[in-house]
Design an enzyme around this catalytic site. Structure first.
Site, PDB file in Angstrom:
ATOM      1  N   TYR A   1       0.842  -1.192   0.000  1.00 32.79           N
ATOM      2  CA  TYR A   1       0.000   0.000   0.000  1.00 32.79           C
ATOM      3  C   TYR A   1       0.883   1.249   0.000  1.00 32.79           C
ATOM      4  O   TYR A   1       2.058   1.214   0.378  1.00 32.79           O
ATOM      5  CB  TYR A   1      -0.934   0.024   1.212  1.00 32.79           C
ATOM      6  CG  TYR A   1      -0.253   0.186   2.554  1.00 32.79           C
ATOM      7  CD1 TYR A   1      -0.008   1.451   3.095  1.00 32.79           C
ATOM      8  CD2 TYR A   1       0.144  -0.920   3.304  1.00 32.79           C
ATOM      9  CE1 TYR A   1       0.609   1.617   4.327  1.00 32.79           C
ATOM     10  CE2 TYR A   1       0.747  -0.768   4.546  1.00 32.79           C
ATOM     11  CZ  TYR A   1       0.986   0.498   5.052  1.00 32.79           C
ATOM     12  OH  TYR A   1       1.597   0.659   6.272  1.00 32.79           O
ATOM     13  N   CYS A   2       0.299   2.349  -0.460  1.00 32.35           N
ATOM     14  CA  CYS A   2       0.960   3.661  -0.440  1.00 32.35           C
ATOM     15  C   CYS A   2      -0.128   4.722  -0.314  1.00 32.35           C
ATOM     16  O   CYS A   2      -1.287   4.398  -0.050  1.00 32.35           O
ATOM     17  CB  CYS A   2       1.827   3.869  -1.683  1.00 32.35           C
ATOM     18  SG  CYS A   2       0.924   3.808  -3.245  1.00 32.35           S
ATOM     19  N   THR A   3       0.201   5.979  -0.528  1.00 32.91           N
ATOM     20  CA  THR A   3      -0.750   7.067  -0.282  1.00 32.91           C
ATOM     21  C   THR A   3      -1.970   7.005  -1.195  1.00 32.91           C
ATOM     22  O   THR A   3      -3.103   6.974  -0.734  1.00 32.91           O
ATOM     23  CB  THR A   3      -0.058   8.427  -0.456  1.00 32.91           C
ATOM     24  OG1 THR A   3       1.068   8.494   0.411  1.00 32.91           O
ATOM     25  CG2 THR A   3      -1.023   9.561  -0.130  1.00 32.91           C
TER      26      THR A   3
END
Length: 528
Positions: A353-355
């Site tokens: 996951y990331c922003t």
């Protein structure tokens, strides 16, 4: 936006548009503006009007698209006026009865745009018939044809509300091959300036990545233009644009440029392509996977790694429970991190996951290319979309953003500490030492005592006047950050996968400090 398809190109549109512009589009006494408008047109121009109206209607409906729940067979629903529509008939009926004025205004705009794109009909006919219309437009036509019509709005309407309480910030990306990124760069610059938007837009042959802020009217028009642009309309939907409270004030300026990558991973897109990413999971699906992962965390051997693809200062103030958060300072270090810790991922299911999702597109492609993982999954829409659905879910703390706000808050959890006294604190400020300018977590009490630098070294340096102008120049790293390992080795530290819903026990529960080695807080320097 000019369309890739148009009505009979041989007929002139000037008469249609002249008649159209003579009408008072703001006259609220018109009960059915579309019918009144069509009555003003002669037989020869009604065909153009019908085309423009259909396009305006389709565009308006498209901007209301939202993703349907994963258990539904349909791919999309529509949301408008705080109502949810699950079939096309109902949304079409709603738009036709409740939004006739907006459709009328958009029809006028499309007719004007058609006039500009069709006025050089002889040139168009003489162009190579094998050349797509979009290619002809991008290479030969006036940039103004690709800008929205704002004549029905006053400048104050576009500019007003750009404060953080009334404006908003858009976050989006679109991976698709672009033949002429420099033209797209010029168009995006003109578009953002036209709408008084600030922010950052990166363009490359692999697509576009943007974060822009302005009034809600300006951001709405920006989304409409992007969704109708022939370059992106088949690749973007409204749900791809993530919004948050903000405005033009969140960015010091507008920066639009052409780069090799739309997110800087440091590897040519020709080597690692966005076309081979991990499996996308909706926020709901990702939530279930994390729940399953945490429930099995007490087992001696877990086959799953929950991987945070962001930088250490991002995960420090907010992260998923039980995640592996690499202690890296740039996303361009991520490939080296994977290479150095490759055995950690062997035969594992990886949840990334990331922003907003963009780093996972290439990051998951890189990890997959190594051929060691069982499966690689990524959170579609990133933390941003997850928190919209699960504000009190498994993500704890704030969401770091790359603008003047520094972070967005969706829950009341504080997972980080003041770097000086250890009190719960998660609001970043820039280091007060001009020669450094790193981010620092220092609580109000410590700030009141003058502790406003990122570390003791910078605090002492900031108390001394610079001996030469060169010492005031910006430096990417200060002396204390330079001591941090560029690429950390999880294996050399014999890191175990998390055995509880909390972060790894062998790492400070709040992640590594920004500048000092792990497990330590800054000691306060003696007061002078």
């Amino acid at each position: 936006m000019p369309s890739s398809a148009s009505p009979d190109q041989g007929e002139d549109l000037e008469t249609c548009v002249l008649r159209f512009s003579d009408l008072d589009l703001k006259d609220t006494s018109v009960i059915n503006p579309s019918s009144s408008l069509k009555a003003e047109l002669d037989v020869n121009t009604k065909k153009k009007y019908s085309f423009a109206k259909k396009k305006a209607f389709a565009l308006f409906v498209k901007t209301k698209e939202v993703l349907a729940p994963s258990f539904e067979c349909k791919e999309k629903w529509w949301k408008c006026c705080q109502q949810l529509f699950t079939d096309q008939t109902s949304i079409h009926r709603h738009v036709a009865t409740q939004h006739a004025d907006e459709i009328c205004h958009q029809t006028a705009s499309i007719l004007k745009q058609l006039t500009m794109t069709m006025s050089s009909s002889k040139s168009l006919k003489s162009a190579d018939k094998r050349t797509p219309l979009i290619e002809y437009l991008t290479r030969n036509h006036d940039m103004s044809a690709w800008l929205p019509d704002t004549s029905c709005f006053s400048p104050d309407e576009l500019i007003s509300g750009q404060g953080s309480d009334k404006g908003e910030v858009l976050l989006y990306y679109c991976y698709r091959d672009l033949e002429d990124p420099h033209w797209v760069c010029a168009w995006q610059t003109a578009l953002c300036q036209h709408l008084h938007l600030t922010g950052k837009v990166r363009i490359a042959t692999e697509g576009i990545n943007g974060t822009v802020g302005g009034s809600k009217l300006a951001t709405r028009l920006y989304v409409e233009v992007m969704l109708s642009c022939p370059l992106f309309k088949d690749y973007l939907c409204k749900d791809d644009f993530k919004t948050s409270e903000g405005g033009a004030c969140c960015f010091p300026e507008l920066r639009v440029g052409v780069f090799e990558e739309i997110v800087p991973m440091g590897i040519s897109p020709n080597k690692i392509s966005y076309k081979k990413p991990g499996i996308h999971l909706s926020p709901g699906e990702f939530h279930k996977e994390v729940e399953k992962f945490l429930s099995q965390a007490n087992e001696e051997q877990s086959d799953t790694i929950l991987l945070d693809c962001r930088n250490f200062y991002e995960s420090k103030i907010g992260r998923f429970q039980g995640c592996l958060a690499p202690d890296i300072r740039k996303f361009s270090y991520f490939p080296s991190y994977v290479d150095k810790n490759l055995e950690l991922f062997r035969e594992k299911r990886v949840l990334m996951y990331c922003t907003g999702g963009i780093r996972c597109e290439r990051g998951s492609a890189y990890l997959k290319a190594k051929g060691v993982c069982k499966e690689v999954f990524q959170l579609k829409g990133g933390i941003h979309r997850y928190l919209e659905e699960f504000p009190d879910g498994f993500y704890k703390g704030k969401l770091f953003v790359f603008d003047e706000r520094y972070a967005l808050s969706y829950n009341s959890d504080i997972v980080s500490e003041c770097s000086y006294c250890g009190a719960p604190w998660d609001q970043y400020k820039l280091c007060s030492t001009p020669q450094c300018r790193q981010l620092v977590l220092t609580c109000p009490a410590c700030q009141g005592q003058g502790f406003t630098a990122c570390c003791v070294t910078c605090q002492e340096k900031g108390n001394r006047p610079a001996s030469s102008p060169a010492q005031n120049s910006f430096k990417e790293e200060c002396e204390c950050t330079a001591r941090r390992p560029r690429i950390p080795s999880e294996l050399s530290q014999q890191v175990q996968l998390p055995v509880s819903p909390e972060p790894r026990p062998d790492v400070d529960v709040d992640g590594p400090c920004l500048c000092e080695p792990q497990h330590q807080h800054f000691s306060k320097p003696p007061q002078s």
